[in-house]
Each structure stands twice: as structure tokens, then as C-alpha cells.
Write an enzyme that holds these catalytic residues in place. Structure first.
Site, PDB file in Angstrom:
ATOM      1  N   GLY A  56       0.814  -1.203   0.000  1.00 30.14           N
ATOM      2  CA  GLY A  56       0.000   0.000   0.000  1.00 30.14           C
ATOM      3  C   GLY A  56       0.851   1.258   0.000  1.00 30.14           C
ATOM      4  O   GLY A  56       2.088   1.206   0.102  1.00 30.14           O
ATOM      5  N   SER A  57       0.189   2.405  -0.085  1.00 30.68           N
ATOM      6  CA  SER A  57       0.904   3.672  -0.239  1.00 30.68           C
ATOM      7  C   SER A  57       1.739   4.035   0.978  1.00 30.68           C
ATOM      8  O   SER A  57       2.785   4.682   0.844  1.00 30.68           O
ATOM      9  CB  SER A  57      -0.105   4.795  -0.526  1.00 30.68           C
ATOM     10  OG  SER A  57      -1.065   4.901   0.518  1.00 30.68           O
ATOM     11  N   THR A  58       1.304   3.638   2.178  1.00 30.63           N
ATOM     12  CA  THR A  58       2.088   3.930   3.381  1.00 30.63           C
ATOM     13  C   THR A  58       3.235   2.937   3.541  1.00 30.63           C
ATOM     14  O   THR A  58       4.378   3.320   3.806  1.00 30.63           O
ATOM     15  CB  THR A  58       1.190   3.906   4.626  1.00 30.63           C
ATOM     16  OG1 THR A  58       0.045   4.731   4.403  1.00 30.63           O
ATOM     17  CG2 THR A  58       1.943   4.433   5.836  1.00 30.63           C
ATOM     18  N   GLY A 113       0.528  -0.622   6.591  1.00 30.25           N
ATOM     19  CA  GLY A 113      -0.467   0.414   6.820  1.00 30.25           C
ATOM     20  C   GLY A 113      -1.807  -0.186   7.204  1.00 30.25           C
ATOM     21  O   GLY A 113      -1.941  -1.401   7.384  1.00 30.25           O
ATOM     22  N   ALA A 114      -2.813   0.656   7.341  1.00 31.55           N
ATOM     23  CA  ALA A 114      -4.168   0.209   7.649  1.00 31.55           C
ATOM     24  C   ALA A 114      -5.144   1.226   7.080  1.00 31.55           C
ATOM     25  O   ALA A 114      -4.798   2.395   6.863  1.00 31.55           O
ATOM     26  CB  ALA A 114      -4.372   0.049   9.150  1.00 31.55           C
ATOM     27  N   LYS A 125      -8.020  -3.628   6.923  1.00 37.67           N
ATOM     28  CA  LYS A 125      -6.981  -3.609   5.913  1.00 37.67           C
ATOM     29  C   LYS A 125      -7.502  -4.290   4.657  1.00 37.67           C
ATOM     30  O   LYS A 125      -8.497  -4.982   4.697  1.00 37.67           O
ATOM     31  CB  LYS A 125      -5.728  -4.350   6.417  1.00 37.67           C
ATOM     32  CG  LYS A 125      -5.000  -3.599   7.527  1.00 37.67           C
ATOM     33  CD  LYS A 125      -3.809  -4.362   8.075  1.00 37.67           C
ATOM     34  CE  LYS A 125      -2.872  -4.874   7.014  1.00 37.67           C
ATOM     35  NZ  LYS A 125      -2.356  -3.809   6.115  1.00 37.67           N
ATOM     36  N   GLY A 126      -6.804  -4.068   3.561  1.00 41.14           N
ATOM     37  CA  GLY A 126      -7.140  -4.787   2.350  1.00 41.14           C
ATOM     38  C   GLY A 126      -7.834  -3.992   1.282  1.00 41.14           C
ATOM     39  O   GLY A 126      -8.290  -4.561   0.291  1.00 41.14           O
ATOM     40  N   GLY A 128      -6.376  -2.323  -0.699  1.00 41.68           N
ATOM     41  CA  GLY A 128      -5.494  -2.526  -1.842  1.00 41.68           C
ATOM     42  C   GLY A 128      -5.595  -3.924  -2.422  1.00 41.68           C
ATOM     43  O   GLY A 128      -4.991  -4.230  -3.442  1.00 41.68           O
ATOM     44  N   GLU A 134      -1.453 -10.443   3.571  1.00 36.53           N
ATOM     45  CA  GLU A 134      -1.096  -9.595   4.708  1.00 36.53           C
ATOM     46  C   GLU A 134      -1.420 -10.296   6.026  1.00 36.53           C
ATOM     47  O   GLU A 134      -0.610 -10.292   6.957  1.00 36.53           O
ATOM     48  CB  GLU A 134      -1.846  -8.261   4.616  1.00 36.53           C
ATOM     49  CG  GLU A 134      -1.320  -7.347   3.520  1.00 36.53           C
ATOM     50  CD  GLU A 134      -2.167  -6.109   3.324  1.00 36.53           C
ATOM     51  OE1 GLU A 134      -1.672  -5.148   2.724  1.00 36.53           O
ATOM     52  OE2 GLU A 134      -3.347  -6.104   3.761  1.00 36.53           O
TER      53      GLU A 134
END
Length: 271
Positions: A56-58, A113-114, A125-126, A128, A134
Site C-alpha cells: 500500500g501507499s504507506t 499500513g491500515a 486492511k485490504g 489494496g 497480509e
């Protein structure tokens, strides 16, 4: 207590005066906040560790930082366990040595991330699409560090009004989606099949989004609190056709939240 961003020249006085009630001249973007949280989490990574690499982006910022520290020689003998094909490719491009759960069934730390975090450090989460891998990786780590900006904090799971994903098998997906929606009818649930988005952000001819595992994702949207999360989790997983859901309950050991005034670190309370 928040730790101020000294490297951004943002200093919070111990006894702020009235001027501090007005917006700070230092305005950080959401991506900058994500990067700050990620870098703080990577400070917990030590040479010789087996590290779960989130998606993910984070999490991307954390993977970039680990690669940078390896290149500088500040970290050595790191083994990464990626949680998606995308993260696998990113880590390879950075020269991070990789392995898998078959070879390393216990990890020292995972950083990810979350999409939502409730006051008890339960997560969604998820969004993405990598929730299954994960959960497999982050479920076997000694320390699971979650990195977010403060927009991800919610009063209850589903409180953002955004998706809580469920990975399902493609076979008779409409049947499974309907059962999921009926399961949470009391919370005003709407279940929608996730559709693949093209590079311009438009839905690509109605084609279903497909996970790295060849499955579909049904996104659940709640209008009200779903209540007992453990009971909700068990009910979802009892449905035939469901592979995994995006609620990560009682898994996070540390949450790092980057906000306008600094970084806040929350640790799981061991009962």
C-alpha cells in the site's frame, strides 16, 4: 503525547499560547505524514531480522526506507517477506533479499499500513486487495507495527464509511455477496463487487478486480456499528465461498500515527 517533527521545523511549546490555536505555517500533505510514520517504524528494524513487508501507499515508504538503509550499510542481513506481488517487485528493485513463510514461519517484525484503526487497535486492511497475504504474514510476526496518518482513526470499525473488504472465490460470487449483505442487514450493509480501475481511475468495462490469489473482493459498506467484532469475524468466515476478511483483530502490537502536531505511538495493552 505526540512527538513533534523537529526535521520539519515544527516545534510545539510545552505551554502553547493562543497563537497556537491557529493553523501552523507548516502544512504537511497526507503522503508526507505517511512517510514520517513509515520512517519512524523502520527505526524498530534491526540487522539480522526477518521483516514482513506490507502493501500500500504507506507501507511503500517503509520498504523504500529499508532498501535505503541496506544500501547505506546501516542495516545488514535483512530478509523480507512480501505481502503482495507488487511489494515483491518493489523489494527486488531495491535489492532487499526475499524469502517466504515456508522458509521463515516466524517473523521478527512486520510493518504495514491500515485503512481504519479503532480505539482498541483493531484494524481494517485490504482496500489494496492484499488482505489474505497480509494476514498470513502479519499473523506470525513477533511485532506487528501499523503505520498510518491520523485520517485512518475511527470510533468503530466501519466508521469511515469506506469499504471493509472480503476476499471470496469467483464461483457464484453474487450468491456469496448477497449472503454477506444479509449477514449485516442490521448495520445497513451494502455489498459491492470490487471492479478493476484503469489508470485513469475509471471502471474498466465492469471487469472484477482479481487478487494475487485469483479471487474476487466484495466490499462491505456499513451505515452503523456492526457490534461484536469477534462474532462478526466468525460469522463471515463460516460462509462457504469466503476466503478471508479485512478485519485484523487483536493483531497490532504498535500503532504509529502521524498527524499535524507530530507522531503518536500507541502500544497494545497486554492484559
Amino acid at each position: 503525547m505526540a512527538i513533534p517533527y523537529h526535521h520539519f521545523n515544527l516545534v510545539i511549546p510545552e505551554k502553547p499560547d493562543m497563537e497556537m490555536l491557529f493553523p501552523s505555517p507548516v502544512v504537511l500533505t497526507q503522503d508526507e505524514l505517511k512517510r514520517i510514520a513509515a520512517y519512524k517504524a523502520v527505526e524498530m528494524v534491526e540487522s539480522g531480522m526477518v521483516v514482513g513487508l506490507g502493501t500500500g501507499s504507506t507501507a511503500k515508504h517503509a520498504v523504500d526506507r529499508i532498501g535505503e538503509l541496506l544500501h547505506q550499510g546501516k542495516l545488514k542481513n535483512i530478509i523480507g517477506i512480501p505481502t503482495s506481488t507488487k511489494t515483491h517487485e518493489q523489494a527486488l528493485s531495491l535489492g532487499i533479499p526475499l524469502s517466504d513463510l515456508d522458509s521463515h514461519p516466524v517473523l521478527d517484525i512486520a510493518i504495514d499500513g491500515a485503512d481504519e484503526i479503532d480505539p482498541n487497535l483493531n484494524l481494517v486492511k485490504g482496500r489494496g486487495g492484499s488482505l489474505l497475504r497480509e494476514k498470513m504474514v502479519e499473523g506470525v510476526c513477533k511485532k506487528f507495527v501499523v503505520i498510518v496518518d491520523e485520517s485512518k482513526l475511527v470510533k468503530y470499525i466501519g466508521g469511515s464509511g469506506l469499504a471493509m473488504p472480503v476476499e471470496i472465490v469467483p464461483f457464484c460470487w453474487k450468491f456469496t455477496a448477497k449472503r454477506l449483505q444479509d449477514l449485516f442487514e442490521y448495520a445497513g450493509c451494502v455489498a459491492k463487487l470490487r471492479i478493476f480501475a484503469s489508470s485513469n481511475g475509471m471502471e474498466n468495462g465492469g471487469l472484477p478486480f482479481v487478487t494475487d490469489n485469483g479471487n474476487y473482493v466484495v466490499d462491505l459498506y456499513f451505515k452503523r456499528d456492526i457490534g461484536d467484532l469477534k462474532a462478526a469475524s466468525d460469522a463471515i468466515l463460516r460462509l462457504a465461498g469466503v476466503v478471508e476478511h479485512g478485519m485484523f483483530l487483536d493483531m497490532a502490537t504498535t500503532v504509529i500515527v502521524a498527524g499535524d502536531l507530530g507522531v503518536t505511538i500507541k502500544n497494545k495493552i497486554v492484559k
